[in-house]
Write an enzyme that holds these catalytic residues in place. Structure first.
Site, PDB file in Angstrom:
ATOM      1  N   CYS A  92     -25.097 -46.304  84.309  1.00 58.11           N
ATOM      2  CA  CYS A  92     -25.998 -45.651  85.262  1.00 58.11           C
ATOM      3  C   CYS A  92     -26.947 -46.654  85.913  1.00 58.11           C
ATOM      4  O   CYS A  92     -27.267 -46.546  87.104  1.00 58.11           O
ATOM      5  CB  CYS A  92     -26.775 -44.535  84.589  1.00 58.11           C
ATOM      6  N   HIS A 386     -31.372 -42.345  81.112  1.00 60.74           N
ATOM      7  CA  HIS A 386     -30.463 -42.308  82.247  1.00 60.74           C
ATOM      8  C   HIS A 386     -31.174 -42.768  83.511  1.00 60.74           C
ATOM      9  O   HIS A 386     -32.291 -42.318  83.811  1.00 60.74           O
ATOM     10  CB  HIS A 386     -29.930 -40.885  82.441  1.00 60.74           C
ATOM     11  N   ASN A 408     -27.630 -38.806  91.710  1.00 53.54           N
ATOM     12  CA  ASN A 408     -27.105 -39.078  90.379  1.00 53.54           C
ATOM     13  C   ASN A 408     -25.767 -39.791  90.502  1.00 53.54           C
ATOM     14  O   ASN A 408     -25.227 -39.953  91.607  1.00 53.54           O
ATOM     15  CB  ASN A 408     -26.951 -37.761  89.601  1.00 53.54           C
TER      16      ASN A 408
END
Length: 466
Positions: A92, A386, A408
């Site tokens: 991520c 994250h 995202n």
């Protein structure tokens, strides 16, 4: 032994075992009986137990009062770009960092678009982390195998997590390539098996290096052995991710996907200079909200880097008010930001919405959950899990944030067309890190960034899982 004598002996043995088990704070029979008496399930509890046995806890704990239709309007929003998907990997940090870089390129050129190859940079991230491990083993070679620093290296020789510092160090050293030049492989999308195999190889090689250090081998011989070991890792990475290109041909594309101009030949470093414009290190600060520690202080995390010759993670600890002001300034100017959160808390994954009132776990379980942010960090209950790309904010008439939006990296079908919306109260509780271009940072905070940082250990609750 007679039967009666045997029974008495057995009873005494059981009693002694029970006393041994309850000595010093164990659960005694008396204590268990008291718990069972006080926690006897009511008819309502039985109904809840039946429901929980057949349903996901989140589905039962959803707060209907907070389930109104989401307001997707934002007063300040940066231009949208394609949504990425990190698949079954922990990359991520890389996806978020590259989202910022490609957004900056689109903003600077106005019409051109580019998608960077995560697989390319991931190859060198893994190679560099392998070297970080092997050199760390050499540096600690005279310490006992059960020393905490030695165990730090052997516990996790290689991983796919990271921070924006890795994006900066790796891209400056190895450059960038377009996704079309080096697409994803199964192992870059699904990193677990590859990581386990390389970790086993590294641990075995680490023991060999420790033996060489113990035997007093020459530094040159140890480095030669390390280079050969890295060659094996390179080979394994080339088989699983693909060998990175050293030169390629590429023609830029506009926002509609049409080719612009003639194709040019680049090295990855040349392509990096063209699309990024120059070094990243020195152009940004990393802000952190850690209410356990004094604000307006600079900290550095020991051994928290991607490359041995790179930068440890350094940050300024700031109140959320200051972090929000910088974020708003950046977004107003059309610049996206790297940010990270605890997405394991109060996130409605079906709606892609984070809010502190999404779920009422306390009512469902008949208890309360009252820890504040500092207490959650201190007890390992919360931390940065994250990274996502901050893209929008909605301001009220007084200029205060009411909600935020991030891109995202879980695919375009997740949440709000691949994005996540979060209330400001959720943002303040579960947002941890923000990378801000220095031009949006107040002068007094910039000065703090130049101060000698306080060194923090890698085993701090906030840094164990990135």
């Amino acid at each position: 032994m007679r039967k009666q004598t045997f029974i008495v002996a057995l009873a005494m043995s059981v009693a002694l075992q029970a006393n041994a088990q309850t000595k010093g704070g164990g659960i005694s029979a008396e204590m268990l009986g008291k718990i069972q008496k006080e926690q006897r399930l009511t008819a309502a509890d039985n109904a809840l137990a039946n429901a929980i046995a057949a349903n996901a806890i989140d589905n039962l704990a959803k707060n209907r009062k907070a389930a109104a239709e989401l307001d997707t309007h934002f007063s300040i929003e940066t231009p949208q770009q394609t949504i990425t998907d990190q698949k079954s990997s922990g990359r991520c940090w890389m996806f978020s960092g590259m989202n910022v870089l490609r957004a900056n390129f689109a903003k600077r050129t106005d019409s051109l678009r580019v998608d960077f190859s995560q697989a390319y940079l991931f190859f060198y991230d893994q190679l560099e982390k392998a070297n970080l491990f092997l050199q760390g083993v050499i540096d600690t070679g005279k310490k006992a195998i059960d020393d905490k620093d030695v165990q730090f290296f052997f516990r996790n020789p290689i991983n796919d997590g990271g921070t924006f510092c890795g994006v900066a160090d790796l891209t400056e050293k190895y450059g960038l390539v377009p996704k079309q030049v080096m697409p994803e492989s199964f192992s870059s999308d699904n990193t677990a098996k590859m990581a386990r195999l390389i970790s086993s190889r590294l641990r075995e090689d680490g023991l060999k290096l420790r033996k060489m250090v113990a035997q007093g081998k020459k530094a040159a011989d140890i480095q030669k052995a390390k280079t050969e070991m890295l060659g094996t890792v390179y080979h394994m990475l080339a088989l699983t991710i693909g060998e990175p290109p050293t030169q390629f041909s590429y023609a830029h594309r506009d926002k509609n996907g049409n080719t612009v101009g003639e194709a040019k030949t680049y090295t990855p470093q040349e392509f990096y200079k063209e699309v990024v414009g120059g070094p990243l290190n020195g152009t940004f600060i990393m802000a952190m909200n850690d209410p356990r520690r004094p604000y307006y202080k600079t900290y550095e995390v020991e051994l928290d880097r991607h490359t041995y010759d790179g930068h440890n993670w350094k940050y300024i600890n700031l109140p959320m008010d200051d972090i929000e002001k910088m974020a708003i300034a950046s977004l107003k100017d059309g610049s996206k930001l790297y940010s990270s959160y605890d997405v394991g808390k109060m996130l409605d994954r079906q709606r892609g919405y984070g809010d502190t009132e999404n779920f009422d776990y306390g009512s469902l379980m008949g208890t309360t959950f009252t820890m504040d942010k500092a207490e959650r960090i201190s007890t390992f209950d919360s931390g940065s899990t994250h990274a996502m790309t901050l893209t929008a904010v909605d301001l009220d008439e007084d200029g205060k944030a009411t909600k935020w939006k991030v891109e995202n990296s879980w695919g375009a079908s997740w949440g709000q067309k691949g994005c996540m919306i979060m209330s400001d109260r959720w943002f303040r509780e579960y947002m941890f890190r923000l990378v801000v271009d220095k031009k949006y940072v107040p002068e007094d905070i910039l000065k703090m960034n130049e101060l000698k940082p306080t060194m923090l250990t890698y085993d701090d609750p906030l840094f164990i899982d990135k």
